[in-house]
Structures are given as structure tokens and as C-alpha cells.
Design an enzyme around this catalytic site. Sequence first.
Site, mmCIF file in Angstrom:
data_model
loop_
_atom_site.group_PDB
_atom_site.id
_atom_site.type_symbol
_atom_site.label_atom_id
_atom_site.label_comp_id
_atom_site.label_asym_id
_atom_site.label_seq_id
_atom_site.Cartn_x
_atom_site.Cartn_y
_atom_site.Cartn_z
ATOM 1 N N SER A 1 -16.081 0.558 6.208
ATOM 2 C CA SER A 1 -14.707 0.826 5.820
ATOM 3 C C SER A 1 -13.756 -0.164 6.468
ATOM 4 O O SER A 1 -12.538 -0.033 6.300
ATOM 5 C CB SER A 1 -14.311 2.253 6.217
ATOM 6 O OG SER A 1 -14.464 2.432 7.608
ATOM 7 N N HIS B 1 -18.884 2.056 -0.728
ATOM 8 C CA HIS B 1 -18.020 2.799 0.185
ATOM 9 C C HIS B 1 -17.765 4.213 -0.309
ATOM 10 O O HIS B 1 -16.997 4.435 -1.248
ATOM 11 C CB HIS B 1 -16.700 2.053 0.368
ATOM 12 C CG HIS B 1 -15.785 2.711 1.346
ATOM 13 N ND1 HIS B 1 -14.464 2.930 1.112
ATOM 14 C CD2 HIS B 1 -16.037 3.226 2.582
ATOM 15 C CE1 HIS B 1 -13.922 3.557 2.146
ATOM 16 N NE2 HIS B 1 -14.847 3.739 3.048
ATOM 17 N N GLU C 1 -16.135 3.288 -3.842
ATOM 18 C CA GLU C 1 -15.667 1.928 -4.076
ATOM 19 C C GLU C 1 -16.858 0.981 -3.979
ATOM 20 O O GLU C 1 -17.536 0.928 -2.955
ATOM 21 C CB GLU C 1 -14.599 1.547 -3.044
ATOM 22 C CG GLU C 1 -13.301 2.308 -3.213
ATOM 23 C CD GLU C 1 -12.272 1.956 -2.157
ATOM 24 O OE1 GLU C 1 -11.108 1.739 -2.521
ATOM 25 O OE2 GLU C 1 -12.627 1.902 -0.961
ATOM 26 N N ASN D 1 -7.044 2.366 0.653
ATOM 27 C CA ASN D 1 -6.262 2.318 1.881
ATOM 28 C C ASN D 1 -5.142 1.298 1.805
ATOM 29 O O ASN D 1 -4.145 1.405 2.504
ATOM 30 C CB ASN D 1 -7.155 2.041 3.080
ATOM 31 C CG ASN D 1 -6.603 2.692 4.328
ATOM 32 O OD1 ASN D 1 -6.359 3.885 4.359
ATOM 33 N ND2 ASN D 1 -6.374 1.897 5.348
#
Length: 812
Positions: free
Chosen positions: A426, A447, A459, A497
Site C-alpha cells: 500500500s 492491492h 486495485e 488514497n
Amino acid sequence: MTHFDSYQKNPILALGSSAASRSPLPNHLLQRALTQETIMSEAPLLYTVEDGVARLTLNRPDSLNSFNAELHAEMRRTLEAVRQNGSVRALLLTGSGRGFCAGQDLSDRNVAPGAEAPDLGESLEKRYNPMLRALRDLPFPTVCAVNGVAAGAGANIALACDIVLAARSASFIQAFCKIGLLPDSGGTWTLPRLVGMARAKGLAMLGDRLSAEQAEQWGMIWKVVDDEALQDEALTLARHLATQPTRGLALIKRALHASADNSFDQQLDLERDLQRLAGRTADYREGWPPSWKSVSQASRGSEMAALSPNDIIAVIGAGAMGAGIAQVAAQAGHRVRLYDNREGAAQAGIEGVHRQLEQRVAKGKMAQEEVDAIIARMTPAATLAELADSRLVVEAIVEDLEVKRGVFAELETLCGPDTLLTSNTSSLSITSIASGLEHPERVAGLHFFNPAPVMKLVEVISGLATASETAETLHATAAAWGKIPVHASSTPGFIVNRVARPFYAEGLRLLQEGTAAPATLDALLRQAGGFRMGPFELMDLIGHDVNYAVTRSVFYAYYGDTRFQPSLVQQALVEAGRLGRKSGHGFYDYRDTAEPAAPVFASSVEAELPVLVAEGQLGIIAPLVTRAGAAGLETVCRESLSGQARLRLGGLTLALSDGRCATERARDEGLEALVLFDLCLDYGETDAIALAASPGVDDAARTLATAFFQRLGLDVAWLTDTPGLAVLRTVAMLANEAAEAVLQGVCSARDGDLAMQAGLNYPRGPLAWADSLGLAFVHRTLIHLQQSYGEERYRPSFLLRRKALAEETFHD
């Protein structure tokens, strides 16, 4: 703190790329900051994909799987995911517990005494009708296994499927007439076509229970099955349909659906046209078995096939994330080898999975046989060498670049040339992890979000050398595992994010400027914006040490780009040890002696309201005028001399914010008394709104504006006059960041929106939201914000600007 009750899932912290290498944070703090935290919850809809069959299970057994707002939202998202999943060739819909579906959860529609009754037609238009259309229009067969009572909308949802099997104990009830309503969800269309008009009228007007056997005799369903055999027989049928020519079956559905309204001649013409299409498919030209693996990405998703359930999956790292990923693979039918260099950790990870699954058995969520089969497919590995024959390896260990590089270098010598090597990182660059390998093309990021068995988003991260075939195979495999995969390139923050940063940043800025208190801003983002949580309660939940560290990491990873600038307000909380819920104090006080913080809404006021004059093309704010009429206000609509949409109450002007503060806009447009109102997700349903006033708004005008919106049933929050208010500036900045990600090749517009909805439960994808508002309006809002603050932080993305000028959209 009761304002957390509505929150169900908290997928957070998906920072990606080389943030760690450029972050000033100590490694231990960065690693802790990038650990994903989430609230476990029982999903209202279970979704798996195996052997080409998407299995959807309504999962509110305590309420007979009746539909509430959350189940509606999950069904809508999941049906879209199923449609986009290239590995799905049939769908099976069923219910958990003792019933299939009791229709609408009436407790979700409770009306306080004296309050205005809800608009049930609007509920159908926004919830049931889109769901029924999406289900009926899926381009492959749908099977429904009715495992118990199917009442009201639940019965009609079942009958919208192509083939319906029912347990012998099941029954169908058109109970609408019992409460003074008519059958909806397609009931008045479906029933007469299935059982004839006479029987349809009897079912609809009497509301009597119809047994499964009688339903079979009347031709309403395909067949009745013994209760204990229902699920197996329905799954066998769905699996069989999944092996048939997908395109041909889709054309059959299309023809049969049209036959209900076509004349004989029209149907003959349609058969001719559809047969012409069928004859051109690869399925017909090449003979059966079908070439479903080569169906075009435009029509059915990825061209690459998912890994076979016969392929072995290896997971390195038996912590919460690694064990969760292993569980996902095992549930999808793979044999899984779990490795951890800590003695006994792999076995402990498997035992932890076993305990969690046993809890689901105890709650009636899973069968014991299913759990036993999953655990039997999971085995601990003592050495990395035992992973050599795996087809896919997922690394989920410490966020240390050199450690990961060492593991991947060893894997490359152990595993065969067709083994896909992936990292669940991450924080680290996939390009960096793969550098130095002989075959970096087979390395990618995979991910997951924590907890992996619950969270749907995955992801798929491509590094500089990642082969497209590698990424596509991983995408198809994640989809086959029941996940919602998206493609992203290896850049800081990946999609989620990165795009999510403005959600926190704009809230923090509004607080720093004294616009409103955290509880008020949170309430506005929830009630008016439609977000699951407001930014302050979410940051308190994540932990400010974590959230602040991630923000700093993204900021430094992008070389100090002001779009990601950390907040001094949050820094002060971290320095004070006020880390949020885990420390007992953050923006809110969670100690037992503390009073829950409440939003500040205007007190109820009374005022004689003049005629409401609506000027110009109202667009998204038109429902406010509709609500005004329903509330008994006299309304007049007329053209706008200024070309702008405005509402007027005597000498007071009301207008949707455009990114300027009310003071500036009143001066620019020559208005004496101007009240700006904030963006709402849906002005027809919202129950709260933010307002800001220009200096010319006196107490009487302020009371008039308050009374008007309260008359419409809205809580009113008066904010300090600030550019873009709360929801609008947040949505505009989210859309801007998503547009920038698309411009830079991080993701497609579709994947960017899908990631934010599946990963963070946003009410809309930021780019789709911008499309609905009009890109020119969003661009203008950003320009005004940039001019107001004089900062690069609000600079519009060039892609957004270009599309706005060309009058284009991000989505068709």
C-alpha cells in the site's frame, strides 16, 4: 457517539508507489500509518463469482431480507459490478435464512405523526425501477432460487429473473393491496404475462398466499424443488447456463422480452435481425464450446481469462491481510499455500480464518460443509520453496522495499515462468519492487482492502515493466473471486488514497477558517452530500496519527504539491495526543462523561412566505421548486434576464453556490440581499442544507430564508460566508483530483469512479457526479475557489478544463 451508527465499512489508507522513499517519516511510523483499519460488518448482500456464475445472496435474514436503503445501494453497485465482470456468464439470486425477500422494509419508511408522507413514486423511480431494469437487462441468463416467502417487491424481483426455481415450502404473496398499494417493481407488467389477466387480478386484489406448487402449475415459475436440494439444483442450472453461448442466450432474452409487446410481424422481423447478429458471433462461426474467453472487452469486460480454480495460489505473510487474501482465494475454489517466516504463524493464520468462518456458521450465514471445504483447501508452507508450483503469488509482508525485493528475487528463481508475482503493498512502487528482476513484466500490485474477505475493491497496479497480459489476468481473476477490480498505474496513492485526500483537506480548511464546527460540517456531508461519514468523524475513526502521516507521505511523494498539503489543525491534534476514538479524544470527545456533539442547525422559525419566483433553467435545483409546491407555497416560473438560475422571495435572492462567497457574488451581480445554498446529492430527498449570506441580508431576510427551507422539510445550517460552502467545494475538489489522475494515466474515468464507490462507499463516482453537474459548472467553481484563495491548490485539472470547453463529459 451515535453519529457513527450509519457507518458500515471503512476502507482506508491505500497509499501506493514510492511514497516511502521520499517521505520524511520514520519507517516504523510510515508502516503503522499505512496499515489499513476497518469496521467489520455483516454485508447486506453477499457476492461471489465461481465457474462463471455470479451468486448474489440477500443477507438480512432477521428482516426476511427486506430492502432498506443500504441493501438497495449494495444491490445497485453489485449489479453494475456483475455487468462489468468479464468472467460472469450467468447470475444466481437467492436469499439467506428462511425467506427469499419480504419486499420493502417498512421500518425504513416510518413517518412521524403529523409529518408529510414519503413520496413512494419517487422511491420507486430512484431505487426499485433502476434495480429491476439492471437485473432484467443483464446480457446473460439470470436464475432465482426462491428459498422461502417472496412477498411484495420481493416476489416481483424474483419473477424478473429469467428462470425461477422455488423450494417446495416457498410461497408468493402480492401483499400490496393489504396496505392500500398496487403491485410495483414490475408486478403489474409481469403477472398478467405469466399467469393471464384473470389470475393476475386475483393475486393483486386479494393478496392471498400462492404456494410454490400452485405457482408452478400456473406457469409463474419454472419448477418446484425439494427444500434441501434447491440451492444445489439452482447452482447446477446456473453453471450449465454459464457453459452455453453467452451472446446467443442474450439475444434469446432480448427476443422473448420484446415478444410481449410486438405484433407477429414485428416479432418475425426482430427474429430475422437478431439471428443475423447471432450468425456473426464467434460462438456460431467456430462451433461450441463457445469462445467466451475472447469476447470483446467493450461488450463483456476483460479479454484475458481468470486463473482456473485448479491453479494453486500462494500468499506470503500470515497477518490479518495475508490470511484474509488466502481466505478469499480458498473461497473461490483454489488450493492455497500460506507462508510466513515466523514459526507457526501460517498455521495460526489458517486457524484464525477457521474461527471467523465458524462464527458465520453459528449465525446461519454459511453451511458447515462449505467452511470445511474452504479450510481443507488452505495449507501452511514451511519454506518459500513449497510455493514453487503456484500460478499466482501474493506477497503481503512488511512495507520494506529491500525486504520485498529480496523475496521477489528468490521467488523468481523458485517459480515457473508463468507464475504471476504480486504485492499487496500500500506504499511502495511496483516498479521499484520489480527492478533488478529478470522478468519484471510478470510483477504487479494486487492491492486488497482490509478486511480482504469483506471489502470488494481490488486495485490492480501496473509498474513500468508490467505486461498488459499480467494486469488483465489479475483483473479477471479478482473479478472471478467476487471482487470489483480496477486498473491503476504505480503512482503515489494509486487511486483511492490519492483521490480521497480533498475529502479530509477541505473539511480541515473549513474548520481552520471558522466556517462551522466539526459536527455541523459532518452532518452536512452526510445528510446533504450523501457520504457515509463526514470528514471529522472519519478521521477520528482512522486515527489522526495514521491519517496525518499518510497525508504527509502523499504530500512529499508529490514533491510538495499544495493539493496534498497537510493541515496544522490535524498536526496539533497529533502533537496533543488527541488521536481520535482510540485515544478517547479527537475532534470529538469519546470519554464516558462527555456529551455527544450535535450539529448546529437553525431553530424553527415562522414567517409569511411570499410567492416563490423561479428564474432560468433550474437543472439540478428544480426539485426545490417541486417541494415548495408540495408544501403549499405559491410558485411562479419565468425566464431569467441574467441567464442564471435563481429563486426569489420578494427582495431576497437564493442561488446555488458557484465557488464564490456570497459577498463577492452579490457585488459582482448587483444584488442587495443574496443567500447562497450548498450543493446537495439530491435536492428532492435531502433533509439538510447549508446557507451563507451576503452583508445585505438582514435578520428579517435571514429568517425568511430559514423559514423557506424549513418549510421544505430541511434542517438549515448557516455557515460563515465562505467560497464553495461545504459540499460543493468538497465534490469539486474530489472531481478535480480524479480528473488529474485520469489525465496522468493513473486510471480510466470508469475505474476512478468505481474505485471511490466500491472502496470508500461514495454516493457517486466523483467524475460521474461532475458530469451530472456539468463540467463547465465544476470548472467555474474551481476557478472561483482559486481566485478567492490565490492558491495553486485549487487549480483546475487541464483535462477537466479541456472537456468543459469542448462540452464533453467523462462518461457517455
